[in-house]
Design an enzyme around this catalytic site. Structure first.
Site, PDB file in Angstrom:
ATOM      1  N   ALA B  65      -0.315   5.301   2.480  1.00 33.39           N
ATOM      2  CA  ALA B  65      -1.130   5.393   1.278  1.00 33.39           C
ATOM      3  C   ALA B  65      -1.548   6.841   1.091  1.00 33.39           C
ATOM      4  O   ALA B  65      -1.553   7.629   2.029  1.00 33.39           O
ATOM      5  CB  ALA B  65      -2.352   4.504   1.412  1.00 33.39           C
ATOM      6  N   GLY B 108       1.309   1.989   4.379  1.00 31.78           N
ATOM      7  CA  GLY B 108       1.677   1.320   3.138  1.00 31.78           C
ATOM      8  C   GLY B 108       3.191   1.279   2.947  1.00 31.78           C
ATOM      9  O   GLY B 108       3.719   0.358   2.324  1.00 31.78           O
ATOM     10  N   GLU B 111       4.299  -1.661   4.864  1.00 32.16           N
ATOM     11  CA  GLU B 111       3.896  -2.874   4.145  1.00 32.16           C
ATOM     12  C   GLU B 111       4.786  -3.112   2.925  1.00 32.16           C
ATOM     13  O   GLU B 111       5.168  -4.238   2.620  1.00 32.16           O
ATOM     14  CB  GLU B 111       2.420  -2.759   3.733  1.00 32.16           C
ATOM     15  CG  GLU B 111       1.485  -2.829   4.935  1.00 32.16           C
ATOM     16  CD  GLU B 111       0.059  -2.416   4.626  1.00 32.16           C
ATOM     17  OE1 GLU B 111      -0.128  -1.288   4.129  1.00 32.16           O
ATOM     18  OE2 GLU B 111      -0.861  -3.213   4.875  1.00 32.16           O
ATOM     19  N   GLU B 131      -2.601   3.065  10.785  1.00 31.87           N
ATOM     20  CA  GLU B 131      -3.962   3.121  10.223  1.00 31.87           C
ATOM     21  C   GLU B 131      -5.036   3.247  11.290  1.00 31.87           C
ATOM     22  O   GLU B 131      -6.062   3.903  11.103  1.00 31.87           O
ATOM     23  CB  GLU B 131      -4.236   1.863   9.363  1.00 31.87           C
ATOM     24  CG  GLU B 131      -3.466   1.800   8.055  1.00 31.87           C
ATOM     25  CD  GLU B 131      -2.070   1.211   8.192  1.00 31.87           C
ATOM     26  OE1 GLU B 131      -1.595   1.017   9.333  1.00 31.87           O
ATOM     27  OE2 GLU B 131      -1.445   0.962   7.152  1.00 31.87           O
TER      28      GLU B 131
END
Lengths: 258, 257
Positions: B65, B108, B111, B131
């Site tokens: 992200a 991300g 994901e 993360e």
């Protein structure tokens, strides 16, 4: 920019000289790092199409500098993971032919590093000592991986378990080195050999290296599949087109490494 | 449609979406996710497209992200924005989504990869959920989808250490379908996408739905769901074509109805 090694590039050859002759070029933390960095630099440099690793002075490399670790409480596992393992992996990741020009004695990790190179040229004065067992240790830096693959498990176990010195002649006999060169002309013979490799289709050579090393850990089906990929990639290179063209024109190809 | 952060192209019946923020290793900001979800939905409605292919570049599929975007936001502001809700729409895309990943596939990016149906990875791919290293955790499905994909213990390890795994490890874990040299990963993914595009679209669509159900439903309900899909497909034209072609020893041409 390097302090423990010399790094020079000319005529498509990157020559890396381990340069601590007063310590028989023994490894220090800095030298581990600098060899790793120099290999990366050679990999990125399009002018470089062959790499030569050699030692300054009488020795190729005496292994870990014990003075560098003596008296300190060393976590051997972490020591290897941080210092030696990334360096050895970088030899494999470098998709250009790497010659170990073994000018003198190659001991312990110094021997392992020679094994991690793709081709070994030995001076008649060279020798190999898988010394680890003599101080109660196990061959590291890929020593347990490369040696049996190069000379076969029977000979590899013998060398690793006895820790006995192997002369250049014996090393040649068992396939540990590819060629023995005369001591007085060693440098010239090495550079002539390297010059030949530097004129080859470098991408294809890199793919041969990648595919063969991978093939050591794959079965036939997987290796055939990987060969198909490698051929797709090689088939798209300029050097392949040049090779075919030269063949039909009945002349020697001029490869550029692209 | 014109987009800022993705590139769109079509190769035969394959719709290709390329994440295009190379200067930031394809970090996923709100807009890039909005754009790619919008384009996936558009392709899902476009009859000329049968497979969606999602990719980044050699260096990075997506490196996570865009942290700068969230750095100063309060928890409440982030919750009210509900920025991850848009991700749920990817799961409702009915056409198969193939991912071609290489380089960094982190946070991300991982994901997003797990939102795809089949994954072709380059040997250089490094896949993980880092993360934890920032003192946080995945928020776009990482803990849920990774656990379903690789099992509890491997998921725990990846999530709690934050260390990425290699493409080869991901293959062993069943997290990706295929690992190939970086020079050909995109072409291999296109080949796979085209292969899927040649299958009967209705069958592909129902297989996708049924596999999704398998991940969530108790077995008995899943079997019931599968059976009804099977019966439904018996009413399709493509089923007739498939069987006819088989008997006539020729390749079928599926029309999607």
């Amino acid at each position: 920019m390097y302090e423990t090694i010399l790094y020079e590039v000319y005529d498509g050859i990157a020559r890396m000289t381990m340069n601590r002759p007063d310590k028989f070029n023994a490894f220090t933390r800095q030298m581990n790092r600098e060899i790793t960095e120099a290999l990366k630099q050679a990999q990125k440099d399009d002018h470089v199409r062959c790499i030569v690793l050699t030692g300054a002075g009488k020795a190729f490399n005496a292994g870990q500098d014990l003075g560098d670790v003596q008296g300190t409480d060393v976590d051997y596992g972490e020591f290897l993971r941080k210092r030696y393992n990334p360096m050895i992996l970088q030899f494999q990741k470098t998709e250009k032919p790497i010659i170990a020009a073994v000018n003198g004695v190659a001991v312990g990790a110094g021997m392992s590093v020679a094994l991690a190179c793709d081709i070994r040229l030995a001076s008649e004065n060279a020798s190999f000592i898988d010394v680890f067992v003599s101080i109660g240790l196990v061959p590291d830096s890929g020593g347990c991986y490369f040696l049996p693959r190069i000379v076969g498990i029977g000979k590899a176990l013998e060398l690793a378990i006895t820790g006995e010195k192997v002369s250049a002649e014996e090393a040649y006999r068992i396939g540990l080195v590819n060629k023995i060169c005369s001591a007085e002309n060693f440098e010239a013979e090495v550079m002539a050999y390297a010059a030949k490799l530097a004129k080859l289709p470098t991408r294809a050579v890199g793919l041969i290296k990648r595919t063969m090393y991978k093939g050591l850990q794959m079965n036939l089906e997987e290796t055939l599949e990987y060969e198909a990929f490698a051929q797709e990639i090689a088939g798209n290179t300029e050097d392949h087109k040049e090779g075919v063209k030269a063949f039909f024109q009945k002349r020697s190809p001029e490869f550029t490494g692209r | 449609m014109s987009y800022q952060y993705i590139k769109v192209s079509v190769d035969e019946a394959v719709g290709i979406i390329t994440l295009n923020r190379p200067d930031v290793l394809n970090a996923l900001n709100l807009q890039v996710v909005d754009e790619l979800v919008a384009e996936m939905e558009r392709m899902d409605r476009d009859d000329s497209i049968r497979t969606i292919l999602l990719t980044g570049n050699e260096k990075a599929f997506a490196a996570g992200a865009d942290i700068t975007e969230m750095a100063d936001e309060s928890a409440i502001a982030i919750m009210l924005k509900d920025q991850f809700a848009v991700w749920d729409r990817i799961a409702r895309i009915s056409k198969p989504i193939v991912a071609a990943v290489s380089g960094f596939v982190l946070g991300g990016g991982c994901e997003l990869m797990m939102n795809c149906d089949l994954i072709v990875a380059s040997e250089t791919a490094r896949i993980g959920q880092p993360e934890i290293k920032l003192g946080i955790m995945p928020g776009a499905g990482g803990t849920q989808r990774l656990t379903k994909a690789v099992g509890k213990h491997r998921a725990m390890e990846m999530l709690m250490t934050g260390e990425p795994i290699t493409a080869e490890e991901a293959l062993r874990y069943g997290l990706v379908n295929k690992v190939v040299p970086v020079e050909v990963y995109f072409e291999e993914a296109v080949k796979l996408a085209k292969q899927l595009a040649g299958q009967a679209p209705l069958a592909v669509r129902m297989i996708k739905q049924a596999v999704f159900k398998a991940q969530d439903l108790p077995l008995e309900e899943g079997l019931h769901y599968e059976r009804n899909c099977f019966y439904l497909l018996m009413a399709s034209e493509d089923r007739k074509e498939g069987i006819q072609a088989f008997l006539e020893k020729r390749k079928p041409t599926f029309k999607g109805h």
